[in-house]
Design a protein around this motif. Structure first.
Motif, PDB file in Angstrom:
ATOM      1  N   GLN A 165       1.854  76.832  59.904  1.00 52.32           N
ATOM      2  CA  GLN A 165       2.827  77.723  59.300  1.00 52.32           C
ATOM      3  C   GLN A 165       3.942  77.996  60.310  1.00 52.32           C
ATOM      4  N   LEU A 166       5.142  77.592  59.971  1.00 53.04           N
ATOM      5  CA  LEU A 166       6.294  77.782  60.847  1.00 53.04           C
ATOM      6  C   LEU A 166       7.361  78.587  60.106  1.00 53.04           C
ATOM      7  N   GLU A 167       8.077  79.418  60.840  1.00 51.97           N
ATOM      8  CA  GLU A 167       9.224  80.081  60.241  1.00 51.97           C
ATOM      9  C   GLU A 167      10.250  79.018  59.855  1.00 51.97           C
ATOM     10  N   THR A 168      10.997  79.309  58.810  1.00 51.40           N
ATOM     11  CA  THR A 168      11.857  78.298  58.201  1.00 51.40           C
ATOM     12  C   THR A 168      12.856  77.713  59.185  1.00 51.40           C
ATOM     13  N   VAL A 169      13.459  78.551  60.036  1.00 48.15           N
ATOM     14  CA  VAL A 169      14.465  78.041  60.968  1.00 48.15           C
ATOM     15  C   VAL A 169      13.857  77.009  61.917  1.00 48.15           C
ATOM     16  N   HIS A 170      12.618  77.236  62.356  1.00 51.51           N
ATOM     17  CA  HIS A 170      11.957  76.267  63.241  1.00 51.51           C
ATOM     18  C   HIS A 170      11.632  74.987  62.487  1.00 51.51           C
ATOM     19  N   ARG A 171      11.204  75.129  61.223  1.00 50.17           N
ATOM     20  CA  ARG A 171      10.863  73.952  60.427  1.00 50.17           C
ATOM     21  C   ARG A 171      12.110  73.100  60.160  1.00 50.17           C
ATOM     22  N   VAL A 172      13.220  73.753  59.847  1.00 51.69           N
ATOM     23  CA  VAL A 172      14.464  73.027  59.591  1.00 51.69           C
ATOM     24  C   VAL A 172      14.881  72.228  60.829  1.00 51.69           C
ATOM     25  N   ASN A 173      14.848  72.865  61.987  1.00 47.03           N
ATOM     26  CA  ASN A 173      15.251  72.164  63.211  1.00 47.03           C
ATOM     27  C   ASN A 173      14.260  71.085  63.632  1.00 47.03           C
ATOM     28  N   ALA A 174      12.976  71.283  63.316  1.00 46.91           N
ATOM     29  CA  ALA A 174      11.986  70.255  63.631  1.00 46.91           C
ATOM     30  C   ALA A 174      12.233  69.001  62.787  1.00 46.91           C
ATOM     31  N   HIS A 175      12.419  69.186  61.483  1.00 48.95           N
ATOM     32  CA  HIS A 175      12.725  68.038  60.621  1.00 48.95           C
ATOM     33  C   HIS A 175      14.069  67.415  61.014  1.00 48.95           C
ATOM     34  N   GLY A 176      15.025  68.262  61.366  1.00 50.25           N
ATOM     35  CA  GLY A 176      16.325  67.754  61.778  1.00 50.25           C
ATOM     36  C   GLY A 176      16.251  66.917  63.041  1.00 50.25           C
ATOM     37  N   THR A 177      15.385  67.314  63.968  1.00 54.26           N
ATOM     38  CA  THR A 177      15.199  66.531  65.197  1.00 54.26           C
ATOM     39  C   THR A 177      14.645  65.156  64.872  1.00 54.26           C
ATOM     40  N   ARG A 178      13.721  65.099  63.917  1.00 51.41           N
ATOM     41  CA  ARG A 178      13.218  63.800  63.481  1.00 51.41           C
ATOM     42  C   ARG A 178      14.337  62.943  62.889  1.00 51.41           C
ATOM     43  N   ILE A 179      15.169  63.558  62.053  1.00 51.27           N
ATOM     44  CA  ILE A 179      16.266  62.808  61.440  1.00 51.27           C
ATOM     45  C   ILE A 179      17.184  62.224  62.508  1.00 51.27           C
ATOM     46  N   GLU A 180      17.570  63.048  63.488  1.00 53.80           N
ATOM     47  CA  GLU A 180      18.455  62.565  64.550  1.00 53.80           C
ATOM     48  C   GLU A 180      17.805  61.469  65.371  1.00 53.80           C
ATOM     49  N   GLY A 181      16.502  61.587  65.594  1.00 50.78           N
ATOM     50  CA  GLY A 181      15.813  60.586  66.398  1.00 50.78           C
ATOM     51  C   GLY A 181      15.612  59.274  65.682  1.00 50.78           C
ATOM     52  N   TYR A 182      15.366  59.356  64.365  1.00 49.90           N
ATOM     53  CA  TYR A 182      15.064  58.153  63.595  1.00 49.90           C
ATOM     54  C   TYR A 182      16.309  57.444  63.067  1.00 49.90           C
ATOM     55  N   ARG A 183      17.420  58.127  62.939  1.00 49.25           N
ATOM     56  CA  ARG A 183      18.500  57.624  62.082  1.00 49.25           C
ATOM     57  C   ARG A 183      19.110  56.304  62.544  1.00 49.25           C
ATOM     58  N   LYS A 184      19.056  56.002  63.826  1.00 45.21           N
ATOM     59  CA  LYS A 184      19.674  54.761  64.293  1.00 45.21           C
ATOM     60  C   LYS A 184      18.658  53.643  64.558  1.00 45.21           C
ATOM     61  N   THR A 185      17.379  53.967  64.428  1.00 44.29           N
ATOM     62  CA  THR A 185      16.355  52.951  64.688  1.00 44.29           C
ATOM     63  C   THR A 185      15.416  52.744  63.498  1.00 44.29           C
ATOM     64  N   GLN A 186      15.129  53.810  62.741  1.00 44.44           N
ATOM     65  CA  GLN A 186      14.251  53.728  61.573  1.00 44.44           C
ATOM     66  C   GLN A 186      14.875  54.554  60.453  1.00 44.44           C
ATOM     67  N   ALA A 187      15.937  54.000  59.878  1.00 43.63           N
ATOM     68  CA  ALA A 187      16.729  54.733  58.902  1.00 43.63           C
ATOM     69  C   ALA A 187      15.902  55.210  57.717  1.00 43.63           C
ATOM     70  N   ASP A 188      14.915  54.408  57.294  1.00 41.05           N
ATOM     71  CA  ASP A 188      14.091  54.793  56.146  1.00 41.05           C
ATOM     72  C   ASP A 188      13.324  56.086  56.420  1.00 41.05           C
ATOM     73  N   LEU A 189      12.871  56.263  57.667  1.00 40.66           N
ATOM     74  CA  LEU A 189      12.156  57.491  58.021  1.00 40.66           C
ATOM     75  C   LEU A 189      13.103  58.684  58.047  1.00 40.66           C
ATOM     76  N   ALA A 190      14.330  58.469  58.485  1.00 38.81           N
ATOM     77  CA  ALA A 190      15.318  59.547  58.481  1.00 38.81           C
ATOM     78  C   ALA A 190      15.606  60.003  57.055  1.00 38.81           C
ATOM     79  N   VAL A 191      15.711  59.063  56.126  1.00 38.04           N
ATOM     80  CA  VAL A 191      15.978  59.391  54.723  1.00 38.04           C
ATOM     81  C   VAL A 191      14.814  60.176  54.124  1.00 38.04           C
ATOM     82  N   LYS A 192      13.581  59.758  54.423  1.00 38.93           N
ATOM     83  CA  LYS A 192      12.401  60.478  53.916  1.00 38.93           C
ATOM     84  C   LYS A 192      12.324  61.886  54.497  1.00 38.93           C
ATOM     85  N   GLU A 193      12.672  61.999  55.759  1.00 42.23           N
ATOM     86  CA  GLU A 193      12.641  63.305  56.409  1.00 42.23           C
ATOM     87  C   GLU A 193      13.652  64.246  55.754  1.00 42.23           C
TER      88      GLU A 193
END
Length: 291
Positions: free
Chosen positions: A152-180
């Motif tokens: 259970q995470l507060e929403t602001v932490h969850r948003v930034n956690a998913h966002g970090t995944r998007i930034e990390g994946y977007r140039k190497t695993q675009a499909d994972l960024a889209v799912k995130e």
């Protein structure tokens, strides 16, 4: 708490800050003086310079020295980690984050209420973002996975956690960024605060870019920039909204790309946001190389 500082103008609040500091010193209340100074630094970051934010947090830490107040000391270490990340002083930010995590359990209930949310997951998300900007995304991904693994995470932490995944994946695993981004949109639909809308839309736009939908990214970023400026919400990511917009414009061949990248560079430099400045420089170099 920490959230209501969004949108406050430093010029308007400075006389109140000065009066509060004078009163705190008259009462010999160094705890109050330290927290007031730190709070003013947070406001300066939104409307002025991240370097001023760092300076005020460090000034607050000096005010608290010798008081024996371990809770305030730990609280200020936590905020210092954020200030240094915002300024793009990444090695220092990582070191500050380590110190803050080591002492986070010293923050008492009253100071946690002042912060407005649980500091430990915030520090871990900050650490993941520091590692991301240091090109150490595999380490960041491990941290994010641990945070999102059924917890259970507060929403602001969850948003930034998913966002970090998007930034990390977007140039190497675009499909994972889209799912995130799909997961992130579900979260945002349930919590549409202005701040979360702005930072969340930036992440979703990056996923649109990763998925090849550059025009959709332009539309979303243009709308989000207008909303952020009108509502004075999420302005700490304004330079990053502009770099993402410039990147999307480059992808569509828009002649406005260079002007947008220059606007991003100017704002990043004025706000002393070095990571955004680096992004803007890279975009301008890309435009020059293909122009």
């Amino acid at each position: 708490n920490y959230a209501w500082w969004q949108g406050i103008d430093a010029a308007e609040i400075e006389p109140v800050f000065q009066q509060a500091i004078v009163l705190a010193h008259k009462l010999n209340d160094m705890r109050a003086a330290a927290l007031i100074t730190m709070a003013f630094g947070r406001i300066l970051m939104i409307t002025g310079s991240s370097d001023a934010y760092v300076e005020k947090v460090e000034e607050a830490q000096k005010l608290n020295q010798g008081t024996g107040n371990r809770s305030v000391e730990a609280f200020l270490r936590t905020v210092n980690s954020h200030a240094l990340l915002t300024a793009g002083l990444l090695p220092r930010a990582l070191e500050a984050n380590t110190l803050a995590l080591d002492s986070v359990h010293d923050i008492d209930k009253f100071d946690r209420q002042t912060l407005g949310f649980d500091p430990e997951p915030w520090l871990k998300v900050l650490r993941a973002r520091i590692l991301l900007y240091l090109d150490r995304f595999p380490e960041a991904a491990v941290l994010v996975d641990g945070l999102l693994d059924g917890r259970q995470l507060e929403t602001v932490h969850r948003v930034n956690a998913h966002g970090t995944r998007i930034e990390g994946y977007r140039k190497t695993q675009a499909d994972l960024a889209v799912k995130e981004a799909e997961r992130l949109r579900d979260i945002l639909q349930k919590n549409a605060t202005p701040y979360l809308r702005v930072i969340g839309n930036r992440y979703c736009a990056l996923a649109l870019l990763a998925g090849g939908s550059a025009q959709d990214a332009i539309d979303l970023l243009t709308e989000t920039l207008g909303y952020a400026r009108t509502q004075k919400a999420g302005l700490e990511v304004e330079p990053y909204l502009l770099t993402a917009l410039a990147e999307a414009m480059i992808a569509t061949g828009s002649p406005a790309a260079r002007a947008t990248a220059l606007e991003a560079l100017d704002l990043a430099q004025r706000r002393a946001m070095r990571s955004a400045e680096q992004e803007a420089h890279a975009l301008l170099a890309s435009i020059d190389a293909t122009g």
